[in-house]
Design a protein around this motif. Structure first.
Motif, PDB file in Angstrom:
ATOM      1  N   SER A 115       0.823  -1.196   0.000  1.00 10.97           N
ATOM      2  CA  SER A 115       0.000   0.000   0.000  1.00 10.97           C
ATOM      3  C   SER A 115       0.865   1.258   0.000  1.00 10.97           C
ATOM      4  N   GLY A 116       0.397   2.282  -0.701  1.00 13.72           N
ATOM      5  CA  GLY A 116       1.074   3.571  -0.682  1.00 13.72           C
ATOM      6  C   GLY A 116       1.005   4.242   0.675  1.00 13.72           C
ATOM      7  N   LEU A 117       0.161   3.708   1.586  1.00 10.80           N
ATOM      8  CA  LEU A 117       0.069   4.286   2.926  1.00 10.80           C
ATOM      9  C   LEU A 117       1.382   4.172   3.700  1.00 10.80           C
ATOM     10  N   VAL A 118       2.215   3.202   3.315  1.00 10.12           N
ATOM     11  CA  VAL A 118       3.505   3.067   3.992  1.00 10.12           C
ATOM     12  C   VAL A 118       4.316   4.348   3.832  1.00 10.12           C
ATOM     13  N   ASP A 119       4.123   5.048   2.723  1.00  6.37           N
ATOM     14  CA  ASP A 119       4.861   6.282   2.463  1.00  6.37           C
ATOM     15  C   ASP A 119       4.441   7.412   3.394  1.00  6.37           C
ATOM     16  N   THR A 120       3.290   7.253   4.067  1.00  3.52           N
ATOM     17  CA  THR A 120       2.797   8.299   4.979  1.00  3.52           C
ATOM     18  C   THR A 120       3.038   7.894   6.427  1.00  3.52           C
ATOM     19  N   TRP A 121       4.166   7.235   6.680  1.00  3.66           N
ATOM     20  CA  TRP A 121       4.474   6.695   8.002  1.00  3.66           C
ATOM     21  C   TRP A 121       4.383   7.747   9.099  1.00  3.66           C
ATOM     22  N   GLY A 122       4.741   8.966   8.793  1.00  3.09           N
ATOM     23  CA  GLY A 122       4.730  10.021   9.810  1.00  3.09           C
ATOM     24  C   GLY A 122       3.348  10.528  10.146  1.00  3.09           C
ATOM     25  N   SER A 123       2.321  10.031   9.473  1.00  2.00           N
ATOM     26  CA  SER A 123       0.953  10.480   9.740  1.00  2.00           C
ATOM     27  C   SER A 123       0.541  10.130  11.164  1.00  2.00           C
ATOM     28  N   SER A 124      -0.221  11.000  11.791  1.00  3.64           N
ATOM     29  CA  SER A 124      -0.674  10.774  13.172  1.00  3.64           C
ATOM     30  C   SER A 124      -1.675   9.629  13.279  1.00  3.64           C
ATOM     31  N   PHE A 130      -1.189   6.631  12.319  1.00  2.00           N
ATOM     32  CA  PHE A 130      -0.471   5.401  12.592  1.00  2.00           C
ATOM     33  C   PHE A 130      -0.151   5.308  14.074  1.00  2.00           C
ATOM     34  N   GLU A 131      -0.563   4.219  14.699  1.00  2.00           N
ATOM     35  CA  GLU A 131      -0.277   4.004  16.107  1.00  2.00           C
ATOM     36  C   GLU A 131       0.538   2.734  16.332  1.00  2.00           C
ATOM     37  N   VAL A 150       2.640 -10.430  15.962  1.00  2.00           N
ATOM     38  CA  VAL A 150       3.416  -9.552  16.832  1.00  2.00           C
ATOM     39  C   VAL A 150       2.995  -8.123  16.533  1.00  2.00           C
ATOM     40  N   GLU A 151       2.661  -7.376  17.578  1.00  2.00           N
ATOM     41  CA  GLU A 151       2.264  -5.979  17.403  1.00  2.00           C
ATOM     42  C   GLU A 151       3.377  -5.060  17.898  1.00  2.00           C
ATOM     43  N   TYR A 152       3.674  -4.033  17.114  1.00  2.00           N
ATOM     44  CA  TYR A 152       4.758  -3.108  17.428  1.00  2.00           C
ATOM     45  C   TYR A 152       4.225  -1.692  17.603  1.00  2.00           C
ATOM     46  N   ASN A 153       4.741  -0.995  18.602  1.00  2.00           N
ATOM     47  CA  ASN A 153       4.494   0.429  18.767  1.00  2.00           C
ATOM     48  C   ASN A 153       5.423   1.166  17.812  1.00  2.00           C
ATOM     49  N   ILE A 154       4.881   1.979  16.916  1.00  2.00           N
ATOM     50  CA  ILE A 154       5.728   2.629  15.924  1.00  2.00           C
ATOM     51  C   ILE A 154       5.873   4.124  16.182  1.00  2.00           C
ATOM     52  N   SER A 155       5.490   4.573  17.364  1.00  2.00           N
ATOM     53  CA  SER A 155       5.624   5.991  17.697  1.00  2.00           C
ATOM     54  C   SER A 155       7.086   6.421  17.607  1.00  2.00           C
ATOM     55  N   GLY A 156       7.348   7.473  16.855  1.00  2.00           N
ATOM     56  CA  GLY A 156       8.698   7.998  16.738  1.00  2.00           C
ATOM     57  C   GLY A 156       9.614   7.204  15.840  1.00  2.00           C
ATOM     58  N   THR A 157       9.061   6.215  15.100  1.00  2.00           N
ATOM     59  CA  THR A 157       9.896   5.391  14.231  1.00  2.00           C
ATOM     60  C   THR A 157       9.781   5.855  12.780  1.00  2.00           C
ATOM     61  N   SER A 182      13.967   0.232  12.113  1.00  2.00           N
ATOM     62  CA  SER A 182      13.533   1.306  12.997  1.00  2.00           C
ATOM     63  C   SER A 182      12.397   0.864  13.916  1.00  2.00           C
ATOM     64  N   TRP A 183      11.418   0.125  13.356  1.00  2.00           N
ATOM     65  CA  TRP A 183      10.241  -0.207  14.156  1.00  2.00           C
ATOM     66  C   TRP A 183      10.126  -1.678  14.533  1.00  2.00           C
ATOM     67  N   MET A 184      10.692  -2.573  13.741  1.00  2.00           N
ATOM     68  CA  MET A 184      10.541  -4.003  14.018  1.00  2.00           C
ATOM     69  C   MET A 184      11.660  -4.452  14.970  1.00  2.00           C
ATOM     70  N   THR A 185      11.546  -4.022  16.223  1.00  2.00           N
ATOM     71  CA  THR A 185      12.557  -4.329  17.234  1.00  2.00           C
ATOM     72  C   THR A 185      11.896  -4.888  18.493  1.00  2.00           C
ATOM     73  N   GLN A 186      12.661  -5.557  19.326  1.00  2.00           N
ATOM     74  CA  GLN A 186      12.118  -6.153  20.547  1.00  2.00           C
ATOM     75  C   GLN A 186      11.538  -5.087  21.470  1.00  2.00           C
ATOM     76  N   THR A 187      12.201  -3.954  21.584  1.00  2.00           N
ATOM     77  CA  THR A 187      11.740  -2.910  22.514  1.00  2.00           C
ATOM     78  C   THR A 187      10.409  -2.308  22.086  1.00  2.00           C
ATOM     79  N   ASN A 188      10.056  -2.454  20.823  1.00  2.00           N
ATOM     80  CA  ASN A 188       8.792  -1.889  20.344  1.00  2.00           C
ATOM     81  C   ASN A 188       7.635  -2.875  20.420  1.00  2.00           C
TER      82      ASN A 188
END
Length: 259
Positions: free
Chosen positions: A54-63, A65-66, A83-90, A96-102
């Motif tokens: 999806s082209g929505l991936v290009d709008t990652w900085g949009s509010s 996305f949670e 697996v669910e990841y928190n992507i705030s600030g990524t 950047s986002w697919m990490t254990q801490t997220n």
């Protein structure tokens, strides 16, 4: 007032695809989305349409996305693991986002005992339980991933509640090879043959996987007659497991249902 949660499918990579999922994720703009609406369709419809980005991936900085969930599922959308990841600030790139801490949720349950590795040997993504070393979610370069889990990537904005699907899996008995139709010998491996290897090989090809003489994997479908079961002809163990991989004759094989 209740909040309406909107789920958008960002990408789908089907098992057995010749595409690399990281390359597909990093494409700029939409892929296989002529009407620019697949992100809002039921996941089963998206999967049926093939690989998708999806082209929505290009709008990652949009509010809007949670969180993003990475799910493994069959072709009708039943979720087997997630697996669910928190992507705030990524940022959109995976490291950047697919990490254990997220990680904020998983169907595995113990998120504090999980690790996420990118580009490790043959694994492009590897999620494992650290205390046991058990890899329960992986995606690889090739058409197959960790035994029993096909190469599939379906990322979504929010968690899809995990509901164990009804699975018609397991050994269906000792079947006569000639009972199957559309039968093709797909793999020969005398050192590693297993029901998992064979069913992964037949994913998307046939309804049944048949292991024969502990080294051959046939993919086929049930014909107009029930399978001719003859348990006495299937007793030979697979090379590295206690499961049965047929017998000494090539006439019969251990039949397994393909997801």
């Amino acid at each position: 007032m209740a909040t309406t949660v909107v789920y958008s499918t960002l990408m789908v990579l089907l098992a057995g695809s010749d595409r690399d999922f990281e390359d597909l994720w990093n494409v700029t703009g939409a892929e296989n989305d002529p009407s620019a609406n697949k992100h809002s369709l039921p996941i089963s419809d998206v999967i049926a349409g093939g690989n998708f980005r999806s082209g929505l991936v290009d709008t990652w900085g949009s509010s809007t996305f949670e969180t993003v969930s990475v799910s493994g599922m069959n072709k009708v959308g039943d979720v087997f693991f997630e697996v669910e990841y928190n992507i705030s600030g990524t940022f959109p790139f995976l490291s950047s986002w697919m990490t254990q801490t997220n990680i904020v949720y998983s169907t595995h349950g113990v998120i504090t005992d999980m690790s996420v590795t990118l580009s490790d040997s043959n694994y492009r993504v590897l999620v494992e339980q650290q205390s046991t070393g058990t890899a329960w979610f992986t995606i690889t370069f090739g058409p197959l991933s960790y035994p029993g889990m096909p190469r599939m990537f379906a990322a979504r904005r929010k968690n899809v509640p995990f509901v164990p699907p009804v699975v018609l899996d397991g050994n269906l008995g000792c079947a006569l090879l000639t009972d199957l139709v559309n039968t093709t010998l797909m793999l020969t491996d005398s050192a590693n043959m297993s029901p998992t290897m064979c069913t992964n090989t037949c994913w998307g090809i046939s309804a049944l996987a048949l292991t024969v003489t502990a080294q051959h994997c046939y993919c086929g479908d049930i014909g107009s007659v029930p399978l001719s079961e003859n348990p006495s002809q299937c007793y030979y163990p697979c090379p590295n497991t206690q499961e049965i991989c047929g017998g000494l004759t090539s006439d019969y094989g251990s039949a397994y249902h393909v997801q």
